[in-house]
Design a protein around this motif. Structure first.
Motif, PDB file in Angstrom:
ATOM      1  N   UNK A   6      -5.142  16.169  -7.998  1.00  0.00           N
ATOM      2  CA  UNK A   6      -4.690  17.380  -8.777  1.00  0.00           C
ATOM      3  C   UNK A   6      -3.226  17.192  -8.687  1.00  0.00           C
ATOM      4  N   UNK A   7      -2.716  17.008  -7.746  1.00  0.00           N
ATOM      5  CA  UNK A   7      -1.143  16.984  -7.614  1.00  0.00           C
ATOM      6  C   UNK A   7      -0.444  15.950  -8.409  1.00  0.00           C
ATOM      7  N   UNK A   8      -1.097  14.542  -8.289  1.00  0.00           N
ATOM      8  CA  UNK A   8      -0.463  13.418  -9.018  1.00  0.00           C
ATOM      9  C   UNK A   8      -0.710  13.524 -10.660  1.00  0.00           C
ATOM     10  N   UNK A   9      -1.910  14.541 -10.964  1.00  0.00           N
ATOM     11  CA  UNK A   9      -2.432  14.516 -12.374  1.00  0.00           C
ATOM     12  C   UNK A   9      -1.094  14.869 -13.243  1.00  0.00           C
ATOM     13  N   UNK A  10      -0.247  15.649 -12.690  1.00  0.00           N
ATOM     14  CA  UNK A  10       0.835  16.209 -13.538  1.00  0.00           C
ATOM     15  C   UNK A  10       1.664  14.971 -14.070  1.00  0.00           C
ATOM     16  N   UNK A  11       1.800  14.072 -13.309  1.00  0.00           N
ATOM     17  CA  UNK A  11       2.434  12.616 -13.676  1.00  0.00           C
ATOM     18  C   UNK A  11       1.708  11.897 -14.552  1.00  0.00           C
ATOM     19  N   UNK A  12       0.269  11.967 -14.806  1.00  0.00           N
ATOM     20  CA  UNK A  12      -0.428  10.965 -15.215  1.00  0.00           C
ATOM     21  C   UNK A  12      -0.990  10.218 -14.674  1.00  0.00           C
ATOM     22  N   UNK A  13      -1.001  10.321 -13.281  1.00  0.00           N
ATOM     23  CA  UNK A  13      -1.612   9.424 -12.107  1.00  0.00           C
ATOM     24  C   UNK A  13      -2.535   9.924 -11.444  1.00  0.00           C
ATOM     25  N   UNK A  14      -3.273   8.998 -10.537  1.00  0.00           N
ATOM     26  CA  UNK A  14      -4.131   9.658  -9.458  1.00  0.00           C
ATOM     27  C   UNK A  14      -3.874   9.011  -8.257  1.00  0.00           C
ATOM     28  N   UNK A  15      -4.620   9.218  -7.236  1.00  0.00           N
ATOM     29  CA  UNK A  15      -4.302   8.700  -5.920  1.00  0.00           C
ATOM     30  C   UNK A  15      -4.656   7.210  -6.004  1.00  0.00           C
ATOM     31  N   UNK A  16      -5.316   6.611  -6.736  1.00  0.00           N
ATOM     32  CA  UNK A  16      -5.831   5.069  -6.759  1.00  0.00           C
ATOM     33  C   UNK A  16      -4.612   4.384  -7.482  1.00  0.00           C
ATOM     34  N   UNK A  17      -4.108   5.005  -8.753  1.00  0.00           N
ATOM     35  CA  UNK A  17      -3.137   4.319  -9.544  1.00  0.00           C
ATOM     36  C   UNK A  17      -1.630   4.377  -9.159  1.00  0.00           C
ATOM     37  N   UNK A  18      -1.466   5.549  -8.587  1.00  0.00           N
ATOM     38  CA  UNK A  18      -0.004   6.176  -8.387  1.00  0.00           C
ATOM     39  C   UNK A  18       0.980   5.015  -7.878  1.00  0.00           C
ATOM     40  N   UNK A  19       0.549   3.905  -7.129  1.00  0.00           N
ATOM     41  CA  UNK A  19       1.642   3.121  -6.956  1.00  0.00           C
ATOM     42  C   UNK A  19       2.413   2.346  -7.921  1.00  0.00           C
ATOM     43  N   UNK A  20       1.650   2.561  -9.225  1.00  0.00           N
ATOM     44  CA  UNK A  20       2.293   1.887 -10.373  1.00  0.00           C
ATOM     45  C   UNK A  20       3.644   2.763 -10.884  1.00  0.00           C
ATOM     46  N   UNK A  21       3.875   3.818 -10.328  1.00  0.00           N
ATOM     47  CA  UNK A  21       4.730   4.993 -10.634  1.00  0.00           C
ATOM     48  C   UNK A  21       6.238   4.503  -9.819  1.00  0.00           C
ATOM     49  N   UNK A  48       3.259  11.479   6.658  1.00  0.00           N
ATOM     50  CA  UNK A  48       1.979  12.039   6.355  1.00  0.00           C
ATOM     51  C   UNK A  48       1.920  13.028   5.412  1.00  0.00           C
ATOM     52  N   UNK A  49       2.750  13.762   5.084  1.00  0.00           N
ATOM     53  CA  UNK A  49       2.929  14.646   3.897  1.00  0.00           C
ATOM     54  C   UNK A  49       3.179  14.037   2.768  1.00  0.00           C
ATOM     55  N   UNK A  50       3.894  13.043   2.597  1.00  0.00           N
ATOM     56  CA  UNK A  50       3.977  12.335   1.335  1.00  0.00           C
ATOM     57  C   UNK A  50       2.921  11.828   0.857  1.00  0.00           C
ATOM     58  N   UNK A  51       2.186  11.013   1.884  1.00  0.00           N
ATOM     59  CA  UNK A  51       0.949  10.468   1.790  1.00  0.00           C
ATOM     60  C   UNK A  51      -0.193  11.379   1.130  1.00  0.00           C
ATOM     61  N   UNK A  78      -0.127  -4.191  -5.573  1.00  0.00           N
ATOM     62  CA  UNK A  78       1.337  -3.804  -4.770  1.00  0.00           C
ATOM     63  C   UNK A  78       2.108  -2.945  -5.691  1.00  0.00           C
ATOM     64  N   UNK A  79       3.476  -3.121  -5.541  1.00  0.00           N
ATOM     65  CA  UNK A  79       4.376  -2.279  -6.078  1.00  0.00           C
ATOM     66  C   UNK A  79       5.113  -3.459  -7.028  1.00  0.00           C
ATOM     67  N   UNK A  80       4.687  -3.707  -8.269  1.00  0.00           N
ATOM     68  CA  UNK A  80       5.469  -4.650  -9.133  1.00  0.00           C
ATOM     69  C   UNK A  80       7.009  -4.534  -9.356  1.00  0.00           C
ATOM     70  N   UNK A  81       7.675  -5.456  -9.158  1.00  0.00           N
ATOM     71  CA  UNK A  81       9.292  -5.160  -9.449  1.00  0.00           C
ATOM     72  C   UNK A  81       9.698  -5.264 -10.966  1.00  0.00           C
ATOM     73  N   UNK A  82      10.819  -5.093 -11.440  1.00  0.00           N
ATOM     74  CA  UNK A  82      11.053  -4.934 -12.713  1.00  0.00           C
ATOM     75  C   UNK A  82      10.830  -6.580 -13.249  1.00  0.00           C
ATOM     76  N   UNK A 138       0.659  -1.267  -0.116  1.00  0.00           N
ATOM     77  CA  UNK A 138      -0.059   0.012  -0.149  1.00  0.00           C
ATOM     78  C   UNK A 138       1.155   1.253   0.034  1.00  0.00           C
ATOM     79  N   UNK A 139       0.197   2.220  -0.458  1.00  0.00           N
ATOM     80  CA  UNK A 139       0.985   3.612  -0.459  1.00  0.00           C
ATOM     81  C   UNK A 139       1.412   4.053   1.238  1.00  0.00           C
ATOM     82  N   UNK A 140       0.345   3.687   1.936  1.00  0.00           N
ATOM     83  CA  UNK A 140       0.698   4.098   3.466  1.00  0.00           C
ATOM     84  C   UNK A 140       2.121   3.402   3.801  1.00  0.00           C
ATOM     85  N   UNK A 141       2.259   2.081   3.384  1.00  0.00           N
ATOM     86  CA  UNK A 141       3.488   1.237   3.793  1.00  0.00           C
ATOM     87  C   UNK A 141       4.620   2.026   3.077  1.00  0.00           C
TER      88      UNK A 141
END
Length: 345
Positions: A147-162, A137-140, A288-292, A120-123
């Motif tokens: 809005x912040x994540x949109x500049x990277x092409x992600x959102x709060x749901x799928x940003x773990x892909x980054x 807490x600020x990173x979370x 999760x956070x998929x590895x290479x 998870x993003x919390x982890x």
């Protein structure tokens, strides 16, 4: 006349002696070894620190012989007006000149930041905050801001892909924003034109590749040689419109990672887009956070005609793969029998 010359010579001699003493004193203040440590240690200075904070940290964590000499040298070099945050390597025998020059120039040591086996993003935020000076807490908060994540092409749901797990170098005082910036740059670096071409040939987006890779990784994280086979199996299901029926996605939906056995009751009671037993297609984001290794396993999947898989009952961590449901049922019954014998419910 001779008496005057003697007086002048005496005065000159005294001047030389006094000058020598003063010069030697200044030399000692600047160049004499002034720090003693039994091993290499580090001085951590947070951004925005003042000179008093630096001194307090230095004096409480290291043996400084001549504190006045350090402060004098720092003042002469105007260090109090040029304090830079960071992690600084302190070695035995450093003199005040070396120390102040290092601190004033911001010559800090990089930190090796590692994260893996996270769900998870919390982890992630917790893990990162323990390695660099970032408030979890600020990173979370940033990663939860669409809005912040949109500049990277992600959102709060799928940003773990980054965030691709590995070991990276950061400076200790890297800000949360710059941490995210660098992770995005590393994400883009992974997605070479060759990999983009492979994803396009599979009719999958980069996010979908990451999502499928996260499922493959959850199903097989130990015997990675199976990952391309599992990827091929799931691609077969996607092609025929069959639900992926992946236990890890349901467990992710429930949020209880202690679950050992997915039951019919759990399947029917979980209303979530991550319940791949009742929904077709891929879930909205990685689980999760998929590895290479997992990402590459999907991009370089092994074509096969498998539709089903089941963990082997010998607890080896490998899977039995099946082309038809009857064969799968035999493997499933063996596995369920093993679970029953272990008292796993």
């Amino acid at each position: 006349m001779k008496k005057t010359i003697k007086i002048l010579l005496a005065i000159a001699g005294i001047g030389i002696i006094v000058g020598g003493i003063v010069g030697y004193s200044f030399y000692n203040k600047i160049y004499k070894p002034n720090i003693y440590v039994d091993k290499t240690k580090y001085l951590f200075i947070a951004d925005g620190s003042d000179f008093k904070t630096v001194k307090d940290s230095l004096y409480s964590n290291f043996k400084i012989i001549d504190k006045n000499g350090f402060e004098w040298t720092a003042e002469k070099k105007k260090y109090p007006q040029k304090i830079r945050g960071g992690k600084y390597k302190i070695t035995d025998g450093m003199n005040n000149n070396q120390l102040v020059n290092m601190l004033r120039a911001g010559m800090q040591e990089p930190v090796r930041v590692t994260f893996n086996n996270l769900r998870t993003i919390n982890q992630l935020c917790s893990k990162i905050s323990k390695q660099i000076n970032v408030d979890s807490s600020y990173l979370f908060q940033l990663l939860s801001d669409d809005k912040f994540m949109s500049k990277y092409g992600f959102n709060s749901v799928n940003c773990n892909a980054m965030f691709i797990p590995d070991t990276y170098e950061f400076y200790w005082n890297t800000s949360a924003e710059k941490f995210i910036d660098k992770m995005y740059d590393l994400y883009k670096k992974y997605w070479t034109e060759e990999r983009k071409t492979k994803a396009k040939a599979m009719n999958l987006t980069e996010l979908e590749i990451s999502t499928l890779a996260s499922i493959v990784q959850s199903e097989q994280a130990v015997h990675k040689e199976e990952q391309p086979i599992i990827a091929g199996l799931y691609l077969n299901r996607l092609k025929i419109g069959m639900p992926l029926q992946s236990c890890p996605t349901l467990i992710y939906a429930i949020g209880d990672f202690s679950i050992k056995r997915v039951t019919e009751k759990l399947i029917k009671s979980t209303d979530s887009p991550y319940n791949t037993y009742v929904n077709t297609g891929l879930p909205p984001s990685p689980i999760n956070f998929p590895e290479v290794s997992a990402l590459d396993a999907v991009l370089n999947y092994k074509p096969n005609d498998y539709i089903y898989m089941c963990a082997k009952s010998d607890l080896s961590g490998y899977h039995n793969f099946s082309r038809n449901y009857d064969q799968h049922l035999k493997y499933a019954k063996d596995y369920q029998k093993m679970l029953d014998s272990k008292g796993i419910k």
